[in-house]
Design a protein around this motif. Sequence first.
Motif, mmCIF file in Angstrom:
data_model
loop_
_atom_site.group_PDB
_atom_site.id
_atom_site.type_symbol
_atom_site.label_atom_id
_atom_site.label_comp_id
_atom_site.label_asym_id
_atom_site.label_seq_id
_atom_site.Cartn_x
_atom_site.Cartn_y
_atom_site.Cartn_z
ATOM 1 N N GLY A 254 -22.560 -15.643 -14.723
ATOM 2 C CA GLY A 254 -23.728 -16.473 -14.964
ATOM 3 C C GLY A 254 -23.620 -17.869 -14.388
ATOM 4 N N ASP A 255 -22.614 -18.114 -13.541
ATOM 5 C CA ASP A 255 -22.459 -19.430 -12.927
ATOM 6 C C ASP A 255 -23.532 -19.646 -11.866
ATOM 7 O OD1 ASP A 255 -20.264 -19.692 -14.499
ATOM 8 O OD2 ASP A 255 -18.784 -19.458 -12.901
ATOM 9 N N ASN A 256 -23.981 -20.867 -11.761
ATOM 10 C CA ASN A 256 -24.960 -21.227 -10.737
ATOM 11 C C ASN A 256 -24.201 -21.589 -9.465
ATOM 12 O OD1 ASN A 256 -27.266 -21.949 -9.365
ATOM 13 N ND2 ASN A 256 -27.372 -23.999 -10.287
ATOM 14 N N VAL A 257 -23.842 -20.585 -8.697
ATOM 15 C CA VAL A 257 -23.023 -20.798 -7.507
ATOM 16 C C VAL A 257 -23.812 -20.404 -6.265
ATOM 17 C CG1 VAL A 257 -21.981 -18.501 -7.728
ATOM 18 C CG2 VAL A 257 -20.806 -20.274 -6.401
ATOM 19 N N ALA A 258 -23.712 -21.215 -5.233
ATOM 20 C CA ALA A 258 -24.416 -20.940 -3.981
ATOM 21 C C ALA A 258 -23.645 -19.909 -3.154
ATOM 22 C CB ALA A 258 -24.568 -22.233 -3.184
ATOM 23 N N ILE A 259 -24.340 -19.265 -2.236
ATOM 24 C CA ILE A 259 -23.707 -18.332 -1.315
ATOM 25 C C ILE A 259 -22.686 -19.090 -0.462
ATOM 26 C CG2 ILE A 259 -24.123 -16.864 0.706
ATOM 27 C CD1 ILE A 259 -26.848 -16.179 -0.493
ATOM 28 N N PRO A 260 -21.492 -18.548 -0.268
ATOM 29 C CA PRO A 260 -20.498 -19.245 0.564
ATOM 30 C C PRO A 260 -21.058 -19.586 1.945
ATOM 31 C CG PRO A 260 -19.522 -17.322 -0.497
ATOM 32 C CD PRO A 260 -20.990 -17.257 -0.769
ATOM 33 N N LYS A 261 -20.840 -20.811 2.372
ATOM 34 C CA LYS A 261 -21.387 -21.266 3.655
ATOM 35 C C LYS A 261 -20.629 -20.663 4.838
ATOM 36 C CE LYS A 261 -23.099 -25.695 1.904
ATOM 37 N NZ LYS A 261 -23.079 -27.167 2.043
ATOM 38 N N ASN A 262 -21.382 -20.399 5.895
ATOM 39 C CA ASN A 262 -20.799 -19.938 7.173
ATOM 40 C C ASN A 262 -19.964 -18.670 7.009
ATOM 41 O OD1 ASN A 262 -21.754 -22.466 8.268
ATOM 42 N ND2 ASN A 262 -19.905 -23.423 7.451
ATOM 43 N N TYR A 263 -20.408 -17.802 6.131
ATOM 44 C CA TYR A 263 -19.582 -16.642 5.749
ATOM 45 C C TYR A 263 -20.299 -15.318 5.994
ATOM 46 C CZ TYR A 263 -16.496 -13.891 2.634
ATOM 47 O OH TYR A 263 -15.648 -12.969 2.093
ATOM 48 N N PHE A 264 -21.454 -15.139 5.402
ATOM 49 C CA PHE A 264 -22.264 -13.946 5.640
ATOM 50 C C PHE A 264 -23.240 -14.205 6.782
ATOM 51 C CE2 PHE A 264 -21.410 -13.659 0.992
ATOM 52 C CZ PHE A 264 -20.751 -12.456 0.974
ATOM 53 N N LYS A 265 -23.453 -13.211 7.615
ATOM 54 C CA LYS A 265 -24.465 -13.324 8.661
ATOM 55 C C LYS A 265 -25.834 -13.496 8.014
ATOM 56 C CE LYS A 265 -26.319 -10.930 12.717
ATOM 57 N NZ LYS A 265 -26.249 -9.701 13.562
ATOM 58 N N ASN A 266 -26.528 -14.578 8.417
ATOM 59 C CA ASN A 266 -27.854 -14.904 7.867
ATOM 60 C C ASN A 266 -27.823 -15.061 6.344
ATOM 61 O OD1 ASN A 266 -29.055 -14.717 10.471
ATOM 62 N ND2 ASN A 266 -29.204 -12.490 10.239
ATOM 63 N N ASP A 267 -26.666 -15.394 5.799
ATOM 64 C CA ASP A 267 -26.503 -15.553 4.347
ATOM 65 C C ASP A 267 -26.901 -14.302 3.578
ATOM 66 O OD1 ASP A 267 -25.430 -18.059 4.465
ATOM 67 O OD2 ASP A 267 -27.314 -19.111 4.064
ATOM 68 N N ASP A 268 -26.725 -13.162 4.209
ATOM 69 C CA ASP A 268 -27.056 -11.875 3.593
ATOM 70 C C ASP A 268 -25.786 -11.282 2.987
ATOM 71 O OD1 ASP A 268 -27.787 -9.324 2.850
ATOM 72 O OD2 ASP A 268 -28.734 -8.809 4.764
ATOM 73 N N VAL A 269 -25.730 -11.244 1.658
ATOM 74 C CA VAL A 269 -24.504 -10.786 0.990
ATOM 75 C C VAL A 269 -24.233 -9.300 1.217
ATOM 76 C CG1 VAL A 269 -24.633 -12.580 -0.777
ATOM 77 C CG2 VAL A 269 -25.741 -10.365 -1.167
ATOM 78 N N ASN A 270 -25.178 -8.594 1.774
ATOM 79 C CA ASN A 270 -24.961 -7.185 2.093
ATOM 80 C C ASN A 270 -24.298 -6.998 3.454
ATOM 81 O OD1 ASN A 270 -26.263 -6.090 -0.309
ATOM 82 N ND2 ASN A 270 -28.187 -6.811 0.581
#
Length: 304
Positions: A254-270
Amino acid sequence: MPIKIPIQLPAFQVLSNENIFVMNDERANTQDIRPLKIAILNLMPKKIVAENQLLRYLSNTPLQVEITLIQTKTYISQNTPSEHLDKFYSYFDDIKDQKFDGLIITGAPVEKMEFEEVTYWNELTKIMEWSKTNVFSTIHICWASQAGLYYHYGIPKYDLEEKMFGVFPHWVNDEKADLTRGLDDVFYAPHSRHTEVKREDIEKAPELEILSESEEAGIFIVATKDRRGVFITGHMEYDRNTLKDEYIRDKEKGDNVAIPKNYFKNDDVNETPKYIWRATASLVFGNWLNYCVYQNTPFDLNKL
């Protein structure tokens, strides 16, 4: 490893001026060789994962390395099978009379706490004090880097407004420095932390050098001028999916955490995470083992 060439060869002086390690016949003939003794104080919750990550890079060298794994006695991991700990780990009391070429102290997910509030703080400070006389060179990773800078030099840590989370570009301040030799002008490394150390505090300690930093992630690699202490604020040892696993863990909590920067292509966690720091980790850990440890530690560790 150093290159062995005649001192009369013009390249000897050229490479020496570039601070590249060259060795003449006289020094080579007097070198004794033995396995390096490296201890790892593993403070990470998932100890087996951390072991695999560190040993992957410590094994990427022609040097023979003997590993001793250490756990804290004042806090027992809840995320690693006790059978594994009993079989492969020692306590500090078991090894305190030994001497080691190198020590690695891992990070730990406790950076939001004051140092003195951490359950094993007194035990950790005892180990860091012991390292001054029983270890030739110590790497402190992430939270441990902040703990080491605080314990040895009184350097404070500061809370960040949001978690430093992702893979960030860095630069090297001195291209001739042994620990960072061979890194590109711009290289990438992961960070995962809620606190930071600041340049102005580090510059007050004349023994320390800032070897690498980042415009966004801040200070990255700090070391004593004699390389007996190395402090790395990020996690070069992380594998491809570590930040992804941490992101999923934090979201599930339940933490309000942003997607890791410069990590996923197009910030797509899939998408499969980009793994763009392996070469950096190989170089830095290899440089540490070779230049900071192997080439300088006494053959007879009792003379440490």
